[in-house]
Design an enzyme around this catalytic site. Structure first.
Site, PDB file in Angstrom:
ATOM      1  N   GLY A  97       0.220  -1.123  -0.096  1.00 29.05           N
ATOM      2  CA  GLY A  97      -0.543   0.198   0.071  1.00 29.05           C
ATOM      3  C   GLY A  97       0.652   1.100   0.281  1.00 29.05           C
ATOM      4  O   GLY A  97      -0.074   1.967  -0.039  1.00 29.05           O
ATOM      5  N   ASP A 125       1.148 -11.479   7.193  1.00 29.32           N
ATOM      6  CA  ASP A 125       2.147 -10.063   6.391  1.00 29.32           C
ATOM      7  C   ASP A 125       3.199  -9.580   6.197  1.00 29.32           C
ATOM      8  O   ASP A 125       4.230  -9.285   5.609  1.00 29.32           O
ATOM      9  CB  ASP A 125       0.710  -9.137   5.696  1.00 29.32           C
ATOM     10  CG  ASP A 125       0.108  -8.690   6.677  1.00 29.32           C
ATOM     11  OD1 ASP A 125      -0.572  -8.787   7.477  1.00 29.32           O
ATOM     12  OD2 ASP A 125       0.733  -7.315   6.879  1.00 29.32           O
TER      13      ASP A 125
END
Length: 499
Positions: A92, A252
């Protein structure tokens, strides 16, 4: 600037066919300025360090220039965050510029972190304030110097713009290097979508890039998974042995290559306490120091779950047979971890081998440390000084830490154990000095470097701290303050994510 001086890319991940990433150029910034480059790492990656420090190199690190041969992209992944499932995350606020082949023949990713919005930004600006960039540079390079597998800092630049969080903060971009950025959450993303073809493609890619020996096994996916278990067991053992607290052990944030990644709300423990938490968002203590091995085990269970559709390659494969294979493998993690941990602890205690009775000796030391609120790092370092008392040590840390009377019975037991061990005192002490650093990136020192950089544009504290931490075992009395625990007024009890 001649083209030949630019990095030479070979982008294998970008060549994968499948929905693994989105092409994404980094955002440009108004006025990039160099903070620091890692000259030694640049040369290892066959990057000309003069080029990296040049206007073109700085522009490349800032995102204003994409070097020839780069194929910038943002990777997709999912993950369990504090135990809660998020079906789509992804890069992101980072783009992978491409891959470089190092002098060691190993393939490395060059990623820009804080480089602007991507399709996976989820409403964020994709930028990074200066503070998290300073923190990550300090921490990852300190970990590398301590011998811990980790992502690395290639360089850092300011952007000449403000990044707005609770307040306006100067912006920066971090150049991160990793053997790859494929995570547990990457496999979870495709497993959740029942995309077995993508799972197989990624696994084949991982085997070729990181686990080539698995390709010759009867079951290459299982062989890969077992090697991932071993690497993570060794990594967690190293974390625990130096008091490192990751802070955000989400799936993650677990790289399948076995390197430490994401130095957001991380810190090194000072006073020994297994319940220590630094992350401002870890309200339940899920990722406390003492929980880290079991959390790693849990994360790897999620990886096993993701691999189930391709884990059993026999002609009679069923879901039940795949589960049985996964369960047998995952059940081996605690023993793998314990063996790795005890192998490090024997070095920290000055032993040639770790015997069954040594566990009680070690646990008794930890209990004493907790009861006496002893500094984790200095306690072991002082122990190393006592391992060869006939040696003349002109640079003792005794004025910083010494064992009080509560430790006397334990020290007597330890000395008796050393008598039974077949090592010379000089060899033992050298082993212990290597295993027991004196300099770690203490939270208050990291914060001092961040504060000076953010408020005054002064990077001298940052540069000096990075240089000192590059030699964690070499004690110099003139650098005494870098070995000292925080005073009460200096303590930093919370660390924050940079998003």
């Amino acid at each position: 600037m001649s083209e030949s001086r630019s990095p030479v890319f070979d982008n294998s991940f970008a060549r994968l066919s499948g929905p693994f990433y989105s092409e994404q150029a980094p955002s440009s910034v108004p006025n990039p300025g160099l903070i620091r480059i890692n000259t030694a790492l640049a040369e290892q990656l066959n990057i000309n360090s003069d080029w990296l420090a040049s206007a073109e190199g700085i522009a490349s690190m800032a995102g204003n220039h994409v070097p020839a041969g780069a194929q910038s992209l943002a990777a997709v992944y999912a993950g369990h965050q504090f135990g809660g499932w998020n079906p789509q995350l992804g890069d992101g606020r980072a783009v992978l510029l491409g891959e470089l082949i190092g002098k060691d023949g190993i393939r490395y990713d060059w990623q820009l972190k804080g480089s602007g919005r991507t399709p996976y930004s989820r409403g964020g600006d994709g930028k990074s304030p200066l503070g998290p960039v300073i923190r990550e540079y300090i921490l990852c390079e300190a970990m590398a110097a301590l011998g811990v597998p980790t992502t690395r800092a290639l360089g850092a630049v300011t952007t000449g713009e403000m990044v707005f969080r609770e307040q306006g903060l100067p912006g920066a971009v971090f150049s991160r290097v990793a053997q790859s950025h494929i995570r547990v959450g990457t496999m979870q993303f495709f497993a959740a979508r029942r995309d077995n073809e993508a799972l197989q493609t990624l696994s084949d890619y991982l085997i070729k890039r990181h686990f080539p020996e698995a390709a010759d096994a009867d079951n290459p996916i299982l062989a890969m998974f077992k090697e991932i278990l071993s690497r993570q067991a060794c990594l967690l053992a190293q974390w625990q042995s130096i008091g490192f607290i990751h802070g955000v052990m989400n799936t993650d944030n677990m790289l399948l290559c076995g390197e430490t990644i994401d130095y957001g709300p991380c810190a090194f423990m000072e006073t020994y306490d297994p319940s220590t938490v630094f992350s401002s968002i870890d309200h339940q203590g899920r990722y406390a120091y003492g929980n880290q091995p079991s959390i790693a085990h849990w994360n790897l269970m999620q990886l096993a779950q993701a691999l189930l559709p391709i884990l059993d390659n026999s002609p009679t494969a069923t879901e039940d047979s795949a589960v049985a294979i996964a369960q047998e493998a995952i059940n081996s993690f605690p023993e793998r971890y314990l063996n790795a941990y005890q192998n490090i602890i024997k070095d920290k205690l000055g032993l040639s081998q770790f015997k069954e009775a040594d566990d009680a000796l070690f646990q008794a030391l930890l209990s004493n440390m907790e009861a006496q609120k002893a500094d984790f790092t200095l306690c072991f370092r002082r122990l190393a000084e006592l391992a060869n008392e006939s040696a003349c040590i002109n640079t003792s840390i005794r004025e910083l830490f010494d064992f009080n009377e509560a430790f006397t019975p334990w020290l007597q037991q330890w000395r008796q154990r050393l008598i039974e061990d077949q090592q010379s005192p000089a060899h033992r002490q050298a082993q212990m000095f290597k295993a027991n650093p004196v300099f770690i990136p203490r939270n208050h020192l990291v914060q001092e470097a961040i504060s000076a950089a953010q408020s005054e544009g002064d990077f001298s504290y940052f540069n000096q701290l990075v240089d000192i931490l590059a030699e964690p075992s070499q004690f110099d009395p003139s650098k005494l303050r870098y070995a000292m625990p925080a005073k009460p007024e200096q303590r930093v009890t919370q660390t924050f994510c940079g998003t």
